[in-house]
Design a protein around this motif. Structure first.
Motif, mmCIF file in Angstrom:
data_model
loop_
_atom_site.group_PDB
_atom_site.id
_atom_site.type_symbol
_atom_site.label_atom_id
_atom_site.label_comp_id
_atom_site.label_asym_id
_atom_site.label_seq_id
_atom_site.Cartn_x
_atom_site.Cartn_y
_atom_site.Cartn_z
ATOM 1 N N ARG A 1 0.792 -1.194 -0.152
ATOM 2 C CA ARG A 1 0.038 -0.122 -0.008
ATOM 3 C C ARG A 1 0.876 1.310 0.141
ATOM 4 O O ARG A 1 1.729 1.271 0.735
ATOM 5 N N VAL A 2 0.515 2.208 -0.688
ATOM 6 C CA VAL A 2 1.255 3.390 -0.903
ATOM 7 C C VAL A 2 0.057 4.591 -0.603
ATOM 8 O O VAL A 2 -1.019 4.437 -0.917
ATOM 9 N N TYR A 3 0.596 5.745 -0.157
ATOM 10 C CA TYR A 3 -0.415 6.770 0.174
ATOM 11 C C TYR A 3 -0.002 7.961 -0.568
ATOM 12 O O TYR A 3 1.125 8.149 -0.920
ATOM 13 N N ALA A 4 -1.015 8.795 -0.990
ATOM 14 C CA ALA A 4 -0.820 10.130 -1.803
ATOM 15 C C ALA A 4 -1.816 11.011 -1.352
ATOM 16 O O ALA A 4 -2.903 10.673 -0.698
ATOM 17 N N ASP A 5 -1.660 12.321 -1.534
ATOM 18 C CA ASP A 5 -2.555 13.323 -1.480
ATOM 19 C C ASP A 5 -3.695 13.472 -2.527
ATOM 20 O O ASP A 5 -3.268 13.706 -3.741
ATOM 21 N N PRO B 1 -5.899 12.483 2.114
ATOM 22 C CA PRO B 1 -4.923 11.529 1.663
ATOM 23 C C PRO B 1 -5.786 10.322 1.078
ATOM 24 O O PRO B 1 -7.026 9.892 1.574
ATOM 25 N N ILE B 2 -5.222 9.384 0.262
ATOM 26 C CA ILE B 2 -5.620 8.376 -0.419
ATOM 27 C C ILE B 2 -4.749 7.189 -0.204
ATOM 28 O O ILE B 2 -3.841 7.356 -0.238
ATOM 29 N N THR B 3 -5.318 6.044 -0.062
ATOM 30 C CA THR B 3 -4.662 4.608 -0.157
ATOM 31 C C THR B 3 -4.510 4.034 -1.378
ATOM 32 O O THR B 3 -5.626 4.030 -2.240
ATOM 33 N N THR C 1 -3.061 0.675 -3.824
ATOM 34 C CA THR C 1 -2.607 -0.567 -3.909
ATOM 35 C C THR C 1 -1.632 -0.723 -5.124
ATOM 36 O O THR C 1 -2.317 -0.669 -6.332
ATOM 37 N N ALA D 1 -6.715 2.569 -7.111
ATOM 38 C CA ALA D 1 -6.985 3.496 -5.924
ATOM 39 C C ALA D 1 -8.652 3.034 -5.500
ATOM 40 O O ALA D 1 -9.067 3.666 -4.430
ATOM 41 N N HIS E 1 -11.034 0.671 -3.431
ATOM 42 C CA HIS E 1 -10.858 0.305 -2.126
ATOM 43 C C HIS E 1 -10.990 -1.233 -2.348
ATOM 44 O O HIS E 1 -11.363 -1.682 -3.124
#
Length: 160
Positions: free
Chosen positions: A95-99, A104-106, A108, A121, A123
């Motif tokens: 999992r990586v995170y971004a603005d 913030p969004i998660t 995969t 992006a 779920h």
């Protein structure tokens, strides 16, 4: 008391997919607490629990449209390697995170390419029919602070 807008509902649940694989469960631990009517849980489950009282047990099936939505193919895209920190090890499934535009969004990592990574992006449960085995343990009135904040506080809830 009954599950209704502004009530705190405590429940045990087991979530499975169509194959019967357990995806999540509160059993063996503390009950899960949520503030009914405040979008703290997926819509299909909240609708099924409307009016439920302590002791209520049910098996609830939630279609993707009432759960985490259908999978959006436009939410899968490739990001170039230079968009990630140089020391970040990218692996399929991580999992990586971004603005995002709303915070913030998660994402995969679903594939690695020679130039970067393919990210999703959606779920992780998007597009899946969800099966809940639920048991309501208690229902109580929310405190004024819980209503103001839109979530449960204290034991089993959000801590400030």
């Amino acid at each position: 008391m009954k599950a209704a807008n502004g009530m705190v509902v405590s429940m045990h649940y087991t979530l499975t997919d169509d194959s019967g694989e357990t995806l999540d469960s509160s059993r063996g631990g503390e009950p899960f607490n949520y503030l009914h009517g405040h979008s703290n849980i997926i819509p299909g489950l909240e609708k099924a629990l409307e009016g439920a009282q302590a002791g209520f047990k049910s098996k609830v099936t939630v279609a993707p449209t009432e759960g985490y939505g259908e999978k959006n193919p436009e939410a899968v895209f490739e990001a170039p390697r230079e968009h990630f920190p140089p020391d970040m090890k990218l692996e399929v499934g991580s999992r990586v995170y971004a603005d995002g535009p709303n915070g913030p969004i998660t994402l995969t990592v679903v594939n690695l390419t020679e130039t970067g990574a393919v990210l999703d992006a959606n779920h992780p449960l998007a597009g899946k029919t969800l099966h809940f085995d639920v048991e309501i343990t208690t229902v109580r009135s929310a405190t004024p602070e819980e209503l103001e904040h839109g979530h449960v506080h204290g034991e089993g809830g959000h801590q400030h």
